[in-house]
Structures are given as C-alpha cells and as structure tokens.
Design an enzyme around this catalytic site. Structure first.
Site, PDB file in Angstrom:
ATOM      1  N   SER A 182      -6.143  32.293  -2.677  1.00  0.00           N
ATOM      2  CA  SER A 182      -6.038  33.707  -2.297  1.00  0.00           C
ATOM      3  C   SER A 182      -5.211  33.834  -1.025  1.00  0.00           C
ATOM      4  O   SER A 182      -5.194  32.916  -0.193  1.00  0.00           O
ATOM      5  CB  SER A 182      -7.431  34.278  -2.021  1.00  0.00           C
ATOM      6  OG  SER A 182      -7.342  35.553  -1.417  1.00  0.00           O
ATOM      7  N   TYR A 190     -15.435  33.971   2.120  1.00  0.00           N
ATOM      8  CA  TYR A 190     -14.533  33.904   0.959  1.00  0.00           C
ATOM      9  C   TYR A 190     -13.192  33.272   1.367  1.00  0.00           C
ATOM     10  O   TYR A 190     -12.696  32.355   0.704  1.00  0.00           O
ATOM     11  CB  TYR A 190     -14.318  35.313   0.405  1.00  0.00           C
ATOM     12  CG  TYR A 190     -13.259  35.417  -0.667  1.00  0.00           C
ATOM     13  CD1 TYR A 190     -13.532  35.050  -1.976  1.00  0.00           C
ATOM     14  CD2 TYR A 190     -11.983  35.900  -0.372  1.00  0.00           C
ATOM     15  CE1 TYR A 190     -12.554  35.152  -2.964  1.00  0.00           C
ATOM     16  CE2 TYR A 190     -11.008  36.006  -1.346  1.00  0.00           C
ATOM     17  CZ  TYR A 190     -11.298  35.628  -2.642  1.00  0.00           C
ATOM     18  OH  TYR A 190     -10.329  35.720  -3.608  1.00  0.00           O
TER      19      TYR A 190
HETATM   20  P1  NAP Z   1     -13.124  39.219 -11.785  1.00  0.00           P
HETATM   21  O1  NAP Z   1     -12.337  40.297 -12.423  1.00  0.00           O
HETATM   22  O2  NAP Z   1     -14.338  39.562 -10.996  1.00  0.00           O
HETATM   23  O3  NAP Z   1     -13.509  38.158 -12.909  1.00  0.00           O
HETATM   24  C1  NAP Z   1     -14.266  37.047 -12.531  1.00  0.00           C
HETATM   25  C2  NAP Z   1     -14.351  36.065 -13.676  1.00  0.00           C
HETATM   26  O4  NAP Z   1     -14.997  34.886 -13.181  1.00  0.00           O
HETATM   27  C3  NAP Z   1     -15.187  36.573 -14.835  1.00  0.00           C
HETATM   28  O5  NAP Z   1     -14.656  36.019 -16.016  1.00  0.00           O
HETATM   29  C4  NAP Z   1     -16.578  35.977 -14.550  1.00  0.00           C
HETATM   30  O6  NAP Z   1     -17.357  35.753 -15.715  1.00  0.00           O
HETATM   31  C5  NAP Z   1     -16.178  34.645 -13.945  1.00  0.00           C
HETATM   32  N1  NAP Z   1     -17.185  34.061 -13.068  1.00  0.00           N
HETATM   33  C6  NAP Z   1     -17.715  34.552 -11.930  1.00  0.00           C
HETATM   34  N2  NAP Z   1     -18.606  33.681 -11.407  1.00  0.00           N
HETATM   35  C7  NAP Z   1     -18.628  32.619 -12.251  1.00  0.00           C
HETATM   36  C8  NAP Z   1     -19.344  31.405 -12.282  1.00  0.00           C
HETATM   37  N3  NAP Z   1     -20.242  31.088 -11.326  1.00  0.00           N
HETATM   38  N4  NAP Z   1     -19.107  30.538 -13.295  1.00  0.00           N
HETATM   39  C9  NAP Z   1     -18.236  30.841 -14.274  1.00  0.00           C
HETATM   40  N5  NAP Z   1     -17.520  31.968 -14.309  1.00  0.00           N
HETATM   41  C10 NAP Z   1     -17.728  32.854 -13.306  1.00  0.00           C
HETATM   42  O7  NAP Z   1     -12.215  38.347 -10.793  1.00  0.00           O
HETATM   43  P2  NAP Z   1     -10.618  38.251 -10.602  1.00  0.00           P
HETATM   44  O8  NAP Z   1     -10.210  39.310  -9.651  1.00  0.00           O
HETATM   45  O9  NAP Z   1      -9.933  38.129 -11.906  1.00  0.00           O
HETATM   46  O10 NAP Z   1     -10.521  36.873  -9.794  1.00  0.00           O
HETATM   47  C11 NAP Z   1     -10.181  35.644 -10.393  1.00  0.00           C
HETATM   48  C12 NAP Z   1      -9.813  34.664  -9.286  1.00  0.00           C
HETATM   49  O11 NAP Z   1      -8.729  35.201  -8.527  1.00  0.00           O
HETATM   50  C13 NAP Z   1     -10.955  34.408  -8.290  1.00  0.00           C
HETATM   51  O12 NAP Z   1     -10.969  33.045  -7.925  1.00  0.00           O
HETATM   52  C14 NAP Z   1     -10.555  35.278  -7.098  1.00  0.00           C
HETATM   53  O13 NAP Z   1     -11.080  34.775  -5.889  1.00  0.00           O
HETATM   54  C15 NAP Z   1      -9.046  35.147  -7.153  1.00  0.00           C
HETATM   55  N6  NAP Z   1      -8.333  36.230  -6.446  1.00  0.00           N
HETATM   56  C16 NAP Z   1      -8.479  37.523  -6.856  1.00  0.00           C
HETATM   57  C17 NAP Z   1      -7.791  38.515  -6.152  1.00  0.00           C
HETATM   58  C18 NAP Z   1      -7.907  39.968  -6.544  1.00  0.00           C
HETATM   59  O14 NAP Z   1      -7.470  40.844  -5.748  1.00  0.00           O
HETATM   60  N7  NAP Z   1      -8.460  40.308  -7.695  1.00  0.00           N
HETATM   61  C19 NAP Z   1      -6.991  38.174  -5.060  1.00  0.00           C
HETATM   62  C20 NAP Z   1      -6.879  36.863  -4.684  1.00  0.00           C
HETATM   63  C21 NAP Z   1      -7.549  35.875  -5.393  1.00  0.00           C
HETATM   64  P3  NAP Z   1     -18.491  36.815 -16.207  1.00  0.00           P
HETATM   65  O15 NAP Z   1     -17.727  38.033 -16.676  1.00  0.00           O
HETATM   66  O16 NAP Z   1     -19.205  36.136 -17.327  1.00  0.00           O
HETATM   67  O17 NAP Z   1     -19.327  37.097 -15.001  1.00  0.00           O
END
Ligand code: NAP
Length: 249
Positions: free
Chosen positions: A143, A160
């Site tokens: 991130s 985080y």
């Molecule tokens: P999201 O929309 O909240 O989706 C999270 C995903 O991770 C879901 O598929 C969820 O599964 C799964 N998950 C959560 N906890 C888990 C666990 N303990 N074991 C297995 N699966 C788990 O998140 P996102 O925004 O796509 O983020 C994905 C990655 O990108 C993360 O690592 C986040 O830190 C990183 N990121 C995101 C952003 C942003 O702005 N969105 C920015 C920088 C980095 P369920 O649906 O079954 O709960």
C-alpha cells in the site's frame, strides 16, 4: 506448464478484479475468501462463463491450518500453484497510536503479515526448485501507506501502514532468497482504490475525499491494480520490484 494462480481475498475488490483478469491471461484461478462464499462463487461463475477454470476456496489467511488445507485443496483440484497473489488484507477503525490496543495491532499483523508469510511458505514448497518445483512468482499487495506517499497511515491507521511496511521488506527479502529457486517476488503499492475496504474501516467517504489530492484526478479502480499485478506476474525478468499504482501521489 499450466499456469495456476491463487489470489487470497479473491472474492471482492482488487482480488476479484485480479482473478477475472488472470483468467483472461490463461491462469486457472483459486479464488480464496474468508467468509463471503457467495461473492467468491460469483467470481468463479464469471470465469467459467468465459471458458476459464476456477475454484472458490475458503481459508482465513491468519489461520495456519486453514492455509495448509487451502493449498492441499488446490493441489488436488487445479494442481500446484505457479503464482501466488498475497492480496487479502484488512484495515481497522481510524485511531491514533495513543489509543491503540495490543489486541488490535496483533490482529492487523496476523492477517496482513503472518498470513502472507504462511501463504508464501506454502507456495515456495510447491514452486521452489529445492522442493521439486520448477519456479513461479509471488506478487504481494502492499500500500502507499507503507511509505512516504501515504504518510505511513498517520492519523488513521499506522498499524495498517506498518503491516504494509513489513510486506515491502518481505518482498525485498524473498526476491533475493528465492531468485536461485526461479521464483520472482514483486509488489504493487496501490493508492486509494474504490473498494469496500474503506467502509469496513469506518471511512466510506475516503475515495471521494481523496480524489482532489491525486494528480491523475481520480481514485483507482480495482482493475487498475489488477493490471499491475498481472504485469508483475508475467514480467519474466522482473523481481524485487515495487510498482506504485496511485495516480501519481
Ligand atoms: P476489500 O474490498 O475489503 O476485499 C477484501 C478481500 O479480502 C475479500 O475478498 C475478503 O474476503 C478477503 N479477506 C479479508 N480478510 C481475510 C482473511 N483473514 N483471510 C482471507 N481473506 C480475507 O479489500 P481491497 O480494497 O480489495 O484490498 C485488497 C488489498 O489491497 C488489501 O491487502 C489492501 O490492504 C490493499 N490495498 C487496498 C487499497 C484500497 O484503497 N482499496 C489501497 C492500498 C492497498 P471475504 O469477502 O470473504 O471477507
């Protein structure tokens, strides 16, 4: 050789977009989820409708036994993984460090750091030449919060930011440790992306509020990050690389 990719947290957001794009690049895809089976099965159905191969596989990445079972399930269905995308991650409610409990920090590290370590271990045991494999690739989802662009998560979630700092170091270290085993290790560092993670952390308006500070004038969409992940998975002379996908912050 078949290309088999496991995307942790593949059921929603960046992970789901990555699964869909990976299938278009010829990967059989293991769509991991923690609790939302229906969302994972929708991703699988979309891949199959397009002629691809995919399975939904449950595991909490913070639970070692569940991760081990997940890899065994993939071995028995799609085959040994050749690509791992360590994408699953969480944020917590906005808090300053002065108010953070040890329990909160431990949970953050358990999902965002221990999970990727255990998943990497299981992938290495299948892909590494020292383990009878023929190589592969790991792409870690870090991130902008891990470094100066995201100010380390100051004011809202340094726990985080620090977990993603650990992911950067894991990427750097593993890239060196595994080059001789024909495993490449790279990371993407997304800026603000339009997913449900912000609402889950109590900041549903974050994408709207962040827009004006992003040079490209918009927040990222999951597909913007998926494209970078697939690039790093496919870029055969690239290891130890960090791709900042943040609209120019
Ligand atoms: P999201 O929309 O909240 O989706 C999270 C995903 O991770 C879901 O598929 C969820 O599964 C799964 N998950 C959560 N906890 C888990 C666990 N303990 N074991 C297995 N699966 C788990 O998140 P996102 O925004 O796509 O983020 C994905 C990655 O990108 C993360 O690592 C986040 O830190 C990183 N990121 C995101 C952003 C942003 O702005 N969105 C920015 C920088 C980095 P369920 O649906 O079954 O709960």
């Amino acid at each position: 050789m078949d290309k088999i990719m496991l995307v942790t947290g593949g059921s929603r957001g960046i992970g789901a977009a990555t699964c869909l794009m990976a299938a278009k690049y010829g990967y059989a895809v293991a769509v991991n989820y923690r609790s939302n089976r229906e969302a994972a099965e929708q991703v699988v159905a979309a891949i199959e409708a397009d002629g691809g191969r995919a399975i939904a596989v449950q595991a909490d990445v913070a639970d070692e036994a569940q991760v081990v079972n997940m890899f065994t399930t993939i071995d028995d269905t799609l085959g040994r993984v050749t690509a791992l995308v360590n994408n699953a991650g969480i944020v917590d409610q906005p808090s300053k460090v002065a108010d953070m409990s040890a329990e909160r920090v431990a949970k953050m590290m358990s999902v965002n750091v221990v999970g990727p370590f255990i998943c990497a271990r299981e992938a290495i045991r299948r892909m590494g030449t020292e383990h009878g494999g023929s190589g592969g690739v790991i792409v870690n989802v870090s991130s902008a919060a891990s470094h100066a662009a995201g100010k380390g998560g100051a004011g809202t979630y340094i726990d985080y930011g620090a977990s993603k700092g650990a992911i950067d170091t894991l990427t750097e270290g593993l890239a060196h440790e595994l080059a001789g085993e024909n495993i490449r290790v790279n990371a993407v560092r997304p800026g603000v992306v339009n997913t449900e993670i912000h609402a889950s952390g109590g900041l549903p308006d974050k994408p709207e509020q962040a827009k004006s500070a992003i040079p490209l004038g918009r927040v990222g969409e999951p597909e913007d990050i998926a494209e970078a992940i697939i690039y790093l998975a496919e870029a055969r002379f690239t290891t130890g690389a960090f791709l900042d996908v943040d609209g120019g912050v």
